[in-house]
Write an enzyme that holds these catalytic residues in place. Structure first.
Site, PDB file in Angstrom:
ATOM      1  N   ARG A   1      -5.545   5.834  -2.447  1.00  0.00           N
ATOM      2  CA  ARG A   1      -4.725   4.790  -1.826  1.00  0.00           C
ATOM      3  C   ARG A   1      -3.267   5.111  -2.137  1.00  0.00           C
ATOM      4  O   ARG A   1      -2.959   5.990  -2.920  1.00  0.00           O
ATOM      5  CB  ARG A   1      -5.120   3.378  -2.294  1.00  0.00           C
ATOM      6  CG  ARG A   1      -5.676   3.247  -3.637  1.00  0.00           C
ATOM      7  CD  ARG A   1      -4.787   2.830  -4.793  1.00  0.00           C
ATOM      8  NE  ARG A   1      -3.547   2.222  -4.467  1.00  0.00           N
ATOM      9  CZ  ARG A   1      -2.398   2.606  -5.003  1.00  0.00           C
ATOM     10  NH1 ARG A   1      -2.344   3.603  -5.880  1.00  0.00           N
ATOM     11  NH2 ARG A   1      -1.270   2.018  -4.686  1.00  0.00           N
ATOM     12  N   GLY A   2      -2.387   4.317  -1.479  1.00  0.00           N
ATOM     13  CA  GLY A   2      -0.971   4.637  -1.557  1.00  0.00           C
ATOM     14  C   GLY A   2      -0.644   5.535  -0.363  1.00  0.00           C
ATOM     15  O   GLY A   2      -1.373   6.498  -0.085  1.00  0.00           O
ATOM     16  N   ALA A   3       0.441   5.189   0.335  1.00  0.00           N
ATOM     17  CA  ALA A   3       0.729   5.866   1.612  1.00  0.00           C
ATOM     18  C   ALA A   3       0.777   7.396   1.506  1.00  0.00           C
ATOM     19  O   ALA A   3       0.091   8.098   2.266  1.00  0.00           O
ATOM     20  CB  ALA A   3       2.028   5.297   2.187  1.00  0.00           C
TER      21      ALA A   3
ATOM     22  N   GLN B   1      -3.664  -3.635  -8.111  1.00  0.00           N
ATOM     23  CA  GLN B   1      -3.136  -2.279  -8.288  1.00  0.00           C
ATOM     24  C   GLN B   1      -2.053  -2.240  -9.382  1.00  0.00           C
ATOM     25  O   GLN B   1      -1.877  -1.223 -10.052  1.00  0.00           O
ATOM     26  CB  GLN B   1      -2.525  -1.759  -6.980  1.00  0.00           C
ATOM     27  CG  GLN B   1      -3.555  -1.415  -5.905  1.00  0.00           C
ATOM     28  CD  GLN B   1      -3.790  -2.564  -4.949  1.00  0.00           C
ATOM     29  OE1 GLN B   1      -3.656  -3.728  -5.314  1.00  0.00           O
ATOM     30  NE2 GLN B   1      -4.148  -2.268  -3.716  1.00  0.00           N
TER      31      GLN B   1
ATOM     32  N   ASP C   1       4.841   1.362   2.965  1.00  0.00           N
ATOM     33  CA  ASP C   1       3.783   1.975   3.771  1.00  0.00           C
ATOM     34  C   ASP C   1       4.299   2.431   5.119  1.00  0.00           C
ATOM     35  O   ASP C   1       3.759   3.359   5.720  1.00  0.00           O
ATOM     36  CB  ASP C   1       2.621   0.999   3.942  1.00  0.00           C
ATOM     37  CG  ASP C   1       1.826   0.956   2.659  1.00  0.00           C
ATOM     38  OD1 ASP C   1       2.232   0.210   1.743  1.00  0.00           O
ATOM     39  OD2 ASP C   1       0.839   1.705   2.546  1.00  0.00           O
TER      40      ASP C   1
ATOM     41  N   ASN D   1       4.992  -3.236   3.142  1.00  0.00           N
ATOM     42  CA  ASN D   1       4.486  -2.824   1.821  1.00  0.00           C
ATOM     43  C   ASN D   1       3.441  -3.856   1.399  1.00  0.00           C
ATOM     44  O   ASN D   1       3.196  -4.849   2.097  1.00  0.00           O
ATOM     45  CB  ASN D   1       5.628  -2.722   0.810  1.00  0.00           C
ATOM     46  CG  ASN D   1       5.194  -2.024  -0.478  1.00  0.00           C
ATOM     47  OD1 ASN D   1       4.563  -0.957  -0.434  1.00  0.00           O
ATOM     48  ND2 ASN D   1       5.473  -2.616  -1.624  1.00  0.00           N
ATOM     49  N   LYS D   2       2.841  -3.610   0.266  1.00  0.00           N
ATOM     50  CA  LYS D   2       1.742  -4.454  -0.227  1.00  0.00           C
ATOM     51  C   LYS D   2       2.066  -5.938  -0.148  1.00  0.00           C
ATOM     52  O   LYS D   2       3.179  -6.361  -0.472  1.00  0.00           O
ATOM     53  CB  LYS D   2       1.440  -4.038  -1.671  1.00  0.00           C
ATOM     54  CG  LYS D   2       0.344  -4.805  -2.360  1.00  0.00           C
ATOM     55  CD  LYS D   2      -0.951  -4.830  -1.593  1.00  0.00           C
ATOM     56  CE  LYS D   2      -1.482  -3.452  -1.260  1.00  0.00           C
ATOM     57  NZ  LYS D   2      -2.606  -3.500  -0.275  1.00  0.00           N
TER      58      LYS D   2
END
Ligand code: MRU
Length: 330
Positions: free
Chosen positions: A47-49, A187, A228, A238-239
């Site tokens: 995960r994470g762009a 996260q 993202d 973003n998140k």
């Protein structure tokens, strides 16, 4: 001890660090085919762009290694998660290289592996550059707040939002990090706290609702988050929860920076309204706490309007408003 690699390609095989098990277990899992990799991307094993971009890039090679159709399999990979632009960008880049290889009569698999490795190396270099450009923003003794995990675990390098912190720490700057726990998948608590603590950086986990309180008390001198997808006008996905942090930062006059590599800037998307926001399963929110039968909304990302962003820390330097100009100039 260095962090294990989030994504590893060796002997034509793809391995991912299973982030769903962190921080309790450090387990690498081989991805045997595209279906498994798509599932891993969707379950946030990776995960994470930037990290999903690199995984997707190798995924194209994985598909062709096993005799899969290049375009069909690439479409499955690119559609695994909709919000981070890096995934579709990286997959498309490797596909285009494959198309050129076919036209030129070159070996397809070798070309795909070569391009994926280039995406991988560039991610690592861009993280380093973000660290270099962002480190001077971390003042001696500052309280730095971050949301979600935009660190080494979200990339294949030293991270984006956390890169300036690693660089400042290396330069001997003392500071303290507040890691928003980041509901619902934690996260911040599981990943950001784990990687910063391992690096010897002073980090405390706070519940998401504490961020505004700490700013109101003057305990936060800097906010740095990842992204993202950054639209052409600077609106930033973003998140989920990032928007609330940005609004609080504006109210309490705390600089709010977005750290991202060039691959996260999407000039084809005019503004935040055009960004697809991933909606995830209600069960991630309700868990064991909500009464049986009660549903939940679970948008995984939100969009912070560009006017709340103090600057973008990118591999090309710090970009300032007007973002329509500075993002396009890079
Ligand atoms: O759902 P996730 O864990 O993939 O979300 C990650 C984030 O929102 C990060 O902040 C973003 O991808 C930037 S990672 C360098």
């Amino acid at each position: 001890m260095p962090l294990p690699p989030t994504v590893r390609w060796a002997d034509h095989r793809l391995y991912l660090l299973d982030q769903t098990l962190l921080p309790h277990e450090v387990v690498e899992v081989e991805q045997h085919d595209v279906a498994q990799l798509v599932d891993s991307i969707q379950r946030l094993v990776v995960r994470g762009a930037p990290a999903i971009g690199v995984a997707g890039a190798y995924g194209v090679a994985l598909a062709v290694r096993d005799g899969g159709d290049l375009h069909e399999q690439a479409a499955l990979l690119a559609g695994a998660r909709p919000t981070a632009v890096n995934l579709g960008w990286a997959v498309q880049r490797v596909v285009r290289r494959g198309e050129r290889a076919v036209t030129a009569g070159e070996g397809l698999l070798a070309a795909l592996e070569d391009e994926a490795a280039a995406v991988h190396r560039e991610d690592q270099a861009q993280c380093e550059a973000i660290g270099r450009h962002g480190a001077p923003l971390v003042a001696d003794g500052a309280g730095v707040l971050t949301h979600c995990n935009a660190g080494a675990l979200a990339t294949t390098g030293i991270g984006t939002a956390l890169a300036p912190l690693y660089a400042a720490h290396e330069q001997g700057t003392p500071f303290q990090v507040f890691a928003d726990e980041t509901r619902p998948l934690l996260q911040g608590a599981r990943l950001t706290a784990w990687e910063l603590d391992r690096a010897g950086i002073d980090v405390e986990v706070v519940v998401d609702g504490a961020a505004a309180h700490l700013m109101a008390r003057g305990e936060v001198g800097l906010v740095v988050v990842g992204a993202d997808r950054v639209a052409a006008n600077g609106d930033t996905a973003n998140k989920i929860g990032t928007l609330g942090v940005a609004l609080a930062a504006q109210r309490f006059v705390v600089p709010f920076y977005v750290a991202c590599p060039s691959s996260t800037i999407d000039l084809a998307t005019p503004d935040g309204g055009a960004i697809t926001i991933e909606e995830r399963a209600a069960a991630e929110v309700t868990g064991a706490a909500a009464p049986a039968g009660v549903g939940a909304r679970n948008p995984a990302f939100d969009v912070t309007p560009h006017d709340l962003v103090t600057g973008f820390i990118t591999d090309r330097g710090i970009l300032r408003a007007p973002y329509g100009v500075s993002l396009a100039a890079g």
